[in-house]
Design a protein around this motif. Structure first.
Motif, PDB file in Angstrom:
ATOM      1  N   GLU A  83      46.089  59.031  30.966  1.00 30.58           N
ATOM      2  CA  GLU A  83      47.463  59.236  30.513  1.00 30.58           C
ATOM      3  C   GLU A  83      47.785  58.369  29.295  1.00 30.58           C
ATOM      4  O   GLU A  83      48.738  58.649  28.550  1.00 30.58           O
ATOM      5  CB  GLU A  83      48.446  58.923  31.639  1.00 30.58           C
ATOM      6  N   TYR A  84      46.985  57.320  29.098  1.00 24.77           N
ATOM      7  CA  TYR A  84      47.197  56.394  27.985  1.00 24.77           C
ATOM      8  C   TYR A  84      46.074  56.492  26.950  1.00 24.77           C
ATOM      9  O   TYR A  84      45.934  55.625  26.092  1.00 24.77           O
ATOM     10  CB  TYR A  84      47.299  54.969  28.517  1.00 24.77           C
ATOM     11  N   GLY A  85      45.282  57.557  27.047  1.00 26.19           N
ATOM     12  CA  GLY A  85      44.194  57.761  26.110  1.00 26.19           C
ATOM     13  C   GLY A  85      42.906  57.075  26.501  1.00 26.19           C
ATOM     14  O   GLY A  85      41.984  56.981  25.687  1.00 26.19           O
ATOM     15  N   GLY A  86      42.820  56.593  27.733  1.00 32.33           N
ATOM     16  CA  GLY A  86      41.626  55.897  28.195  1.00 32.33           C
ATOM     17  C   GLY A  86      40.665  56.811  28.928  1.00 32.33           C
ATOM     18  O   GLY A  86      41.067  57.790  29.566  1.00 32.33           O
ATOM     19  N   ASP A  87      39.399  56.470  28.866  1.00 32.79           N
ATOM     20  CA  ASP A  87      38.334  57.253  29.493  1.00 32.79           C
ATOM     21  C   ASP A  87      37.972  56.634  30.845  1.00 32.79           C
ATOM     22  O   ASP A  87      37.356  55.568  30.891  1.00 32.79           O
ATOM     23  CB  ASP A  87      37.105  57.253  28.580  1.00 32.79           C
ATOM     24  N   PRO A  88      38.333  57.241  31.960  1.00 29.66           N
ATOM     25  CA  PRO A  88      38.012  56.655  33.266  1.00 29.66           C
ATOM     26  C   PRO A  88      36.517  56.577  33.547  1.00 29.66           C
ATOM     27  O   PRO A  88      36.098  55.871  34.451  1.00 29.66           O
ATOM     28  CB  PRO A  88      38.724  57.596  34.259  1.00 29.66           C
ATOM     29  N   GLN A  89      35.716  57.294  32.762  1.00 28.49           N
ATOM     30  CA  GLN A  89      34.267  57.208  32.933  1.00 28.49           C
ATOM     31  C   GLN A  89      33.652  56.053  32.138  1.00 28.49           C
ATOM     32  O   GLN A  89      32.450  55.814  32.212  1.00 28.49           O
ATOM     33  CB  GLN A  89      33.625  58.539  32.515  1.00 28.49           C
ATOM     34  N   ARG A  90      34.494  55.354  31.383  1.00 29.78           N
ATOM     35  CA  ARG A  90      34.059  54.142  30.674  1.00 29.78           C
ATOM     36  C   ARG A  90      35.050  53.024  30.993  1.00 29.78           C
ATOM     37  O   ARG A  90      35.770  52.540  30.139  1.00 29.78           O
ATOM     38  CB  ARG A  90      33.967  54.390  29.168  1.00 29.78           C
ATOM     39  N   LEU A  91      35.070  52.641  32.253  1.00 28.68           N
ATOM     40  CA  LEU A  91      36.011  51.637  32.742  1.00 28.68           C
ATOM     41  C   LEU A  91      35.243  50.341  33.018  1.00 28.68           C
ATOM     42  O   LEU A  91      34.274  50.333  33.781  1.00 28.68           O
ATOM     43  CB  LEU A  91      36.694  52.154  34.015  1.00 28.68           C
ATOM     44  N   TYR A  92      35.698  49.245  32.426  1.00 28.60           N
ATOM     45  CA  TYR A  92      35.042  47.940  32.549  1.00 28.60           C
ATOM     46  C   TYR A  92      36.063  46.903  32.992  1.00 28.60           C
ATOM     47  O   TYR A  92      37.271  47.073  32.803  1.00 28.60           O
ATOM     48  CB  TYR A  92      34.430  47.524  31.204  1.00 28.60           C
ATOM     49  N   VAL A  93      35.572  45.828  33.584  1.00 26.68           N
ATOM     50  CA  VAL A  93      36.447  44.735  33.970  1.00 26.68           C
ATOM     51  C   VAL A  93      36.022  43.473  33.226  1.00 26.68           C
ATOM     52  O   VAL A  93      34.847  43.288  32.893  1.00 26.68           O
ATOM     53  CB  VAL A  93      36.448  44.491  35.496  1.00 26.68           C
ATOM     54  N   MET A  94      37.000  42.607  33.011  1.00 27.26           N
ATOM     55  CA  MET A  94      36.769  41.366  32.274  1.00 27.26           C
ATOM     56  C   MET A  94      37.627  40.283  32.905  1.00 27.26           C
ATOM     57  O   MET A  94      38.752  40.558  33.354  1.00 27.26           O
ATOM     58  CB  MET A  94      37.145  41.570  30.803  1.00 27.26           C
ATOM     59  N   GLY A  95      37.120  39.058  32.975  1.00 29.65           N
ATOM     60  CA  GLY A  95      37.929  37.992  33.527  1.00 29.65           C
ATOM     61  C   GLY A  95      37.469  36.628  33.069  1.00 29.65           C
ATOM     62  O   GLY A  95      36.302  36.429  32.724  1.00 29.65           O
ATOM     63  N   HIS A  96      38.407  35.694  33.070  1.00 29.92           N
ATOM     64  CA  HIS A  96      38.123  34.302  32.742  1.00 29.92           C
ATOM     65  C   HIS A  96      38.349  33.446  33.980  1.00 29.92           C
ATOM     66  O   HIS A  96      39.264  33.686  34.759  1.00 29.92           O
ATOM     67  CB  HIS A  96      39.047  33.824  31.617  1.00 29.92           C
ATOM     68  N   SER A  97      37.477  32.460  34.192  1.00 34.12           N
ATOM     69  CA  SER A  97      37.610  31.493  35.278  1.00 34.12           C
ATOM     70  C   SER A  97      37.667  32.230  36.621  1.00 34.12           C
ATOM     71  O   SER A  97      36.776  33.026  36.926  1.00 34.12           O
ATOM     72  CB  SER A  97      38.844  30.618  35.041  1.00 34.12           C
ATOM     73  N   ALA A  98      38.706  31.978  37.428  1.00 35.34           N
ATOM     74  CA  ALA A  98      38.815  32.674  38.714  1.00 35.34           C
ATOM     75  C   ALA A  98      38.832  34.185  38.527  1.00 35.34           C
ATOM     76  O   ALA A  98      38.298  34.938  39.353  1.00 35.34           O
ATOM     77  CB  ALA A  98      40.081  32.224  39.444  1.00 35.34           C
ATOM     78  N   GLY A  99      39.424  34.636  37.423  1.00 33.39           N
ATOM     79  CA  GLY A  99      39.429  36.072  37.135  1.00 33.39           C
ATOM     80  C   GLY A  99      38.049  36.614  36.855  1.00 33.39           C
ATOM     81  O   GLY A  99      37.759  37.784  37.139  1.00 33.39           O
ATOM     82  N   GLY A 100      37.164  35.772  36.306  1.00 31.38           N
ATOM     83  CA  GLY A 100      35.783  36.192  36.102  1.00 31.38           C
ATOM     84  C   GLY A 100      35.068  36.409  37.414  1.00 31.38           C
ATOM     85  O   GLY A 100      34.308  37.374  37.578  1.00 31.38           O
ATOM     86  N   GLY A 101      35.301  35.505  38.380  1.00 32.00           N
ATOM     87  CA  GLY A 101      34.705  35.689  39.698  1.00 32.00           C
ATOM     88  C   GLY A 101      35.204  36.947  40.378  1.00 32.00           C
ATOM     89  O   GLY A 101      34.429  37.678  41.015  1.00 32.00           O
ATOM     90  N   LEU A 102      36.503  37.222  40.256  1.00 25.79           N
ATOM     91  CA  LEU A 102      37.056  38.444  40.849  1.00 25.79           C
ATOM     92  C   LEU A 102      36.510  39.691  40.158  1.00 25.79           C
ATOM     93  O   LEU A 102      36.204  40.690  40.816  1.00 25.79           O
ATOM     94  CB  LEU A 102      38.585  38.411  40.772  1.00 25.79           C
TER      95      LEU A 102
END
Length: 300
Positions: free
Chosen positions: A133-152
């Motif tokens: 709906e926002y122009g994003g490709d659900p087949q190219r979905l990645y996660v990113m995090g720093h510190s505790a967010g990196g572990g999650l």
């Protein structure tokens, strides 16, 4: 002096972020932000009006193709942090052709880490269902995090059952970008209790070693785990450096060509502050990793 994770944003960091936010608001405008979207239904008994929210940053320039999506998870020792501090990451990613999603999740002492991981999984499930709906490709979905967010972020990527609990029988995450990640092996860390004040981490993690293992991404890695980009500051906390090295070694043993990049002179907090500058090494690698120049799926 502490040798592990920072627990709250120090005053100097908060000021730096405020200045950064002011600057990015003025100069990084080729994006549109849709703010405070509830990723948990408001009718859900667990709904938290502050923590179950996310922001979407999409490039203003429309294309005939869907763009890669990156979900950013903030750090803060599992007891602090807010998506609003990290709008500069959302805008920088959008400026470079990525649909970025920056999320909140519940924190200790209100909940423990398993509930935080569930919140993040629900946010990713929402993104998988709505990113187009926002122009994003659900087949190219990645996660990113720093510190505790990196572990999650690492846990969401490696623990397929976690995503399956929230309606994703096939994990939609295609890879993870870990920026000075904390919590990759809390089972090992909390059993050792090597540093002063480590008992404070029993608030977010509880006292059951079985739970420590359950929320440690180290124990979910398999040959089929999606790829990782892993960055560590040369001056970061020894525990983060050590656990990241172990994580990288296990990936290598499983056949993943995941190299850990050590960034010279960087301490833990500057590892995330550097993301204000769009041409830093993490963004350079990230854009290739997510295929920002590829156009495999047409927008509907």
């Amino acid at each position: 002096m502490r040798t592990f994770f920072f627990r709250i944003l120090p005053g100097c960091l908060f000021l730096a972020l405020l200045l950064g936010l002011a600057n990015e608001y003025a100069v990084a405008r080729p994006s549109r932000r849709t703010q405070d979207i509830a990723y948990v239904p408001t009718s859900d008994p667990q709904f938290n009006a502050e923590r179950h929210l996310l922001d979407v940053y999409a490039p203003k320039q429309k294309t005939a193709f869907l763009r890669p999506v990156v979900v950013f998870i903030h750090g803060g020792s599992w007891n602090s942090g807010n998506k609003n501090f990290y709008s500069f990451i959302g805008r920088r990613l959008a400026k470079q052709g990525v649909v970025a999603v920056v999320i909140n999740y519940r924190l200790a002492p209100q909940v423990e880490v398993p509930a935080m991981a569930d919140d993040c999984a629900r946010a990713v499930a929402w993104v998988a269902q709505h990113s187009a709906e926002y122009g994003g490709d659900p087949q190219r979905l990645y996660v990113m995090g720093h510190s505790a967010g990196g572990g999650l972020a690492a846990l969401l990527t490696a623990d397929n059952a976690l995503m399956a609990r929230w309606g994703m029988p096939v994990n939609p995450i295609r890879g993870a970008i870990l920026d000075d990640p904390a919590g990759l092996d809390m089972y090992d860390y909390l059993r050792k209790m090597q540093y002063p004040g480590d008992e404070e981490y029993l608030v977010p993690f509880g006292r059951d070693p079985a739970v420590w293992r359950t929320v440690s991404p180290m124990y979910y890695l398999t040959p089929g785990t999606p790829p990782f980009l892993l960055y560590v500051g040369s001056e970061t906390y020894p525990s983060i450096r050590n656990s990241s090295e172990k994580f990288q070694q296990k990936l290598t043993a499983l056949g993943h060509p995941a190299a850990m990049k050590v960034l010279p002179g960087k301490k833990h907090v500057p590892m995330v502050l550097q993301l204000y500058w769009q041409h830093n090494i993490i963004y350079q690698d990230l854009l290739q990793f997510v295929g920002s120049n590829a156009q495999p799926h047409a927008a509907q």
